[in-house]
Design an enzyme around this catalytic site. Structure first.
Site, short mmCIF file in Angstrom:
data_model
loop_
_atom_site.label_atom_id
_atom_site.label_comp_id
_atom_site.label_asym_id
_atom_site.label_seq_id
_atom_site.Cartn_x
_atom_site.Cartn_y
_atom_site.Cartn_z
N ASP A 1 -16.38 13.53 -22.35
CA ASP A 1 -15.37 12.68 -21.70
C ASP A 1 -15.81 11.24 -21.51
O ASP A 1 -16.98 10.94 -21.29
CB ASP A 1 -15.04 13.26 -20.31
CG ASP A 1 -14.21 14.52 -20.42
OD1 ASP A 1 -13.96 14.99 -21.54
OD2 ASP A 1 -13.81 15.04 -19.36
N GLU B 1 -12.37 19.37 -28.37
CA GLU B 1 -13.52 20.26 -28.44
C GLU B 1 -14.81 19.47 -28.29
O GLU B 1 -15.90 20.00 -28.45
CB GLU B 1 -13.36 21.05 -29.75
CG GLU B 1 -14.45 21.94 -30.20
CD GLU B 1 -15.48 21.20 -31.00
OE1 GLU B 1 -16.45 21.84 -31.40
OE2 GLU B 1 -15.35 19.96 -31.21
N TRP B 2 -14.63 18.18 -27.95
CA TRP B 2 -15.72 17.25 -27.59
C TRP B 2 -16.70 16.98 -28.74
O TRP B 2 -17.82 16.50 -28.50
CB TRP B 2 -16.49 17.77 -26.35
CG TRP B 2 -15.61 18.27 -25.27
CD1 TRP B 2 -14.47 17.67 -24.80
CD2 TRP B 2 -15.75 19.50 -24.53
NE1 TRP B 2 -13.92 18.43 -23.82
CE2 TRP B 2 -14.67 19.56 -23.62
CE3 TRP B 2 -16.69 20.53 -24.54
CZ2 TRP B 2 -14.50 20.61 -22.73
CZ3 TRP B 2 -16.53 21.59 -23.66
CH2 TRP B 2 -15.44 21.64 -22.77
N GLY B 3 -16.33 17.35 -29.96
CA GLY B 3 -17.21 17.08 -31.10
C GLY B 3 -18.33 18.08 -31.28
O GLY B 3 -19.17 17.93 -32.17
N ASP C 1 -8.00 22.22 -25.02
CA ASP C 1 -9.35 21.95 -24.51
C ASP C 1 -10.32 23.10 -24.84
O ASP C 1 -9.92 24.12 -25.43
CB ASP C 1 -9.24 21.72 -22.99
CG ASP C 1 -10.26 20.71 -22.47
OD1 ASP C 1 -11.27 20.47 -23.15
OD2 ASP C 1 -10.06 20.19 -21.35
#
Ligand code: GLA
Length: 404
Positions: A205, A183-185, A150
């Site tokens: 998320d 890394e959520w983009g 994460d």
């Protein structure tokens, strides 16, 4: 003598092929499938729940349908010991992670674990910053097969450096551990992470709704349709061994059955990792029928490994195609709106060349048999136009197979 030599050669060959199958680069030839604790349980996990999930993954047939990874998300951690080695939370996981991994492996499943590239995880547990090689070694010793990594608390950390460092640490630890980048983009990992991770999150998320945004000061979570829209332009970056990850599934977590069906179908059209996020110990028959539909899973797991594309969109109705190995296509009509829609499929309108797969649909020269993957019925062929009704917030999903 000759016989022994033959047996010995066969033995060596099978050793070599099993070693080969375990190479780091070959861990995700098709999108990974499994279950993760976060969407349903968040931080409230313990070894009893995880063992119960493991049992159910086998009993329910999920494992045999392809869902082999059982992944612990945030909050399994205890403190680091005096030498800096990470330990499990002694109250939630009194038997330790090695014991749990052995149990999970005894069920024919694989175990995933979670950490973070920063000082702390999003749930405030110890992160891996400064402990990368030590943590990778610990995971390898425990028998871990999958790491979700994460991105909380990383203000002064460079993403390319951080994820490559953990990749190198995992490789050095010697156990083939699938590397899932979360890394959520933010830094567009699809442009640089092909040889870093086996999958990378493309967005923030998922939120458990079909069509909404969950806004907070400083961050947002996204409904199914919002995440789907954020995949635009990314398909050329995914392929065998490295997948775009639009986040874990919310199927079975309370949305309507039509919405769940649409969600699952679209994730399969995207060749997304299929990581379940519901309480599989208590599933409705409707949920089971969705997540265990073999024909639909086969669209996701197709060995060509090319994501689907949207070829038309009008008044909330979208037309999607996904090229499949052997010349077939998946064809999906997604109705995003709140009203049922009548539609006439004119196949000749959908002759196109796909630049990513270098494949073309050719409805002039090729006839495809149409199979409805949710009803399992054959619905004629592409020789004729086809009238359909697509229910609100639902899909029609077909496999178009070249007629023999
Ligand atoms: C982040 C991730 C989620 C989940 C939580 C755990 O928000 O994106 O998928 O792992 O952290 O705290």
């Amino acid at each position: 003598m000759k016989k022994y030599f033959l047996l010995f050669s066969l033995f060596c060959f099978s050793c070599l092929s099993s070693v080969k199958a375990q190479k780091y680069e070959e861990l995700a030839k098709t999108p990974p499938m499994g279950w993760n604790s976060w969407n349903k349980f968040a931080c409230d996990i313990n070894e009893e729940i995880i063992r119960g999930v493991a049992d159910k993954m086998v009993e329910s047939g999920l494992r045999d349908a392809g869902y082999v990874y059982l992944n612990l998300d945030d909050c399994w951690h205890g403190k680091r010991d005096s030498l800096g080695f990470i330990t499990a939370d002694p109250v939630k996981f009194p038997s330790g992670i090695k014991d749990l991994a052995d149990y999970i492996h005894s069920k024919g499943l694989k175990i995933g674990i979670y950490s973070d590239a920063g000082r702390q995880t999003c749930g405030g547990r110890p992160g891996s910053l400064g402990h990368e090689y030590q943590d990778a070694l610990t995971y390898a010793k425990w028998g871990i097969d999958y790491l979700k990594y994460d991105w909380c608390n990383t203000e002064d950390v460079n993403p390319i450096g951080a994820y490559n460092l953990m990749r190198d640490a995992l490789r050095a630890a010697g156990r083939p551990i699938l590397f899932s980048m979360c890394e959520w983009g933010n830094s567009k990992p699809w442009t640089w992470a092909k040889d870093t991770g086996h999958m990378w999150r493309t967005t923030g998320d998922i939120f458990n709704c079909f069509d909404c945004v969950d806004e907070h000061p400083g961050w947002k979570a996204f409904g199914v349709l919002q995440i789907l829209d954020m995949q635009e332009g990314l398909r050329k970056y995914a392929g065998p061994g490295h997948w775009n990850d639009p986040d874990m599934l919310e199927v079975g977590n309370g949305q309507k059955v039509n919405q769940d069906r649409a969600h699952f179908s679209m994730w399969c059209m995207l060749a997304a990792p299929l990581i379940l996020g519901n309480d599989i110990r208590n599933m409705s028959d409707e949920t089971k029928a969705i997540i265990m539909n073999k024909d639909v899973i086969a669209i996701d797991q197709d060995t060509l490994g090319v994501q689907g594309l949207k070829v038309a969109s009008q008044d909330g109705l979208e037309v999607w195609f996904k090229p499949l190995a052997g010349g077939d296509w998946a064809f999906c009509l997604l109705n995003r709106s709140n009203v049922d829609k009548e539609y006439e499929i004119n196949w000749q309108k959908f002759n196109f060349d796909d630049e990513v797969s270098k494949r073309s649909t050719n409805f002039y020269n090729t006839t495809y048999v149409i199979k409805n993957l949710w009803t399992k019925k054959i619905e004629g062929s592409t020789k004729k136009d086809k009238k359909v009704s697509v229910p609100a917030q639902d899909v029609l999903l077909y496999r178009l197979s070249i007629a023999k």
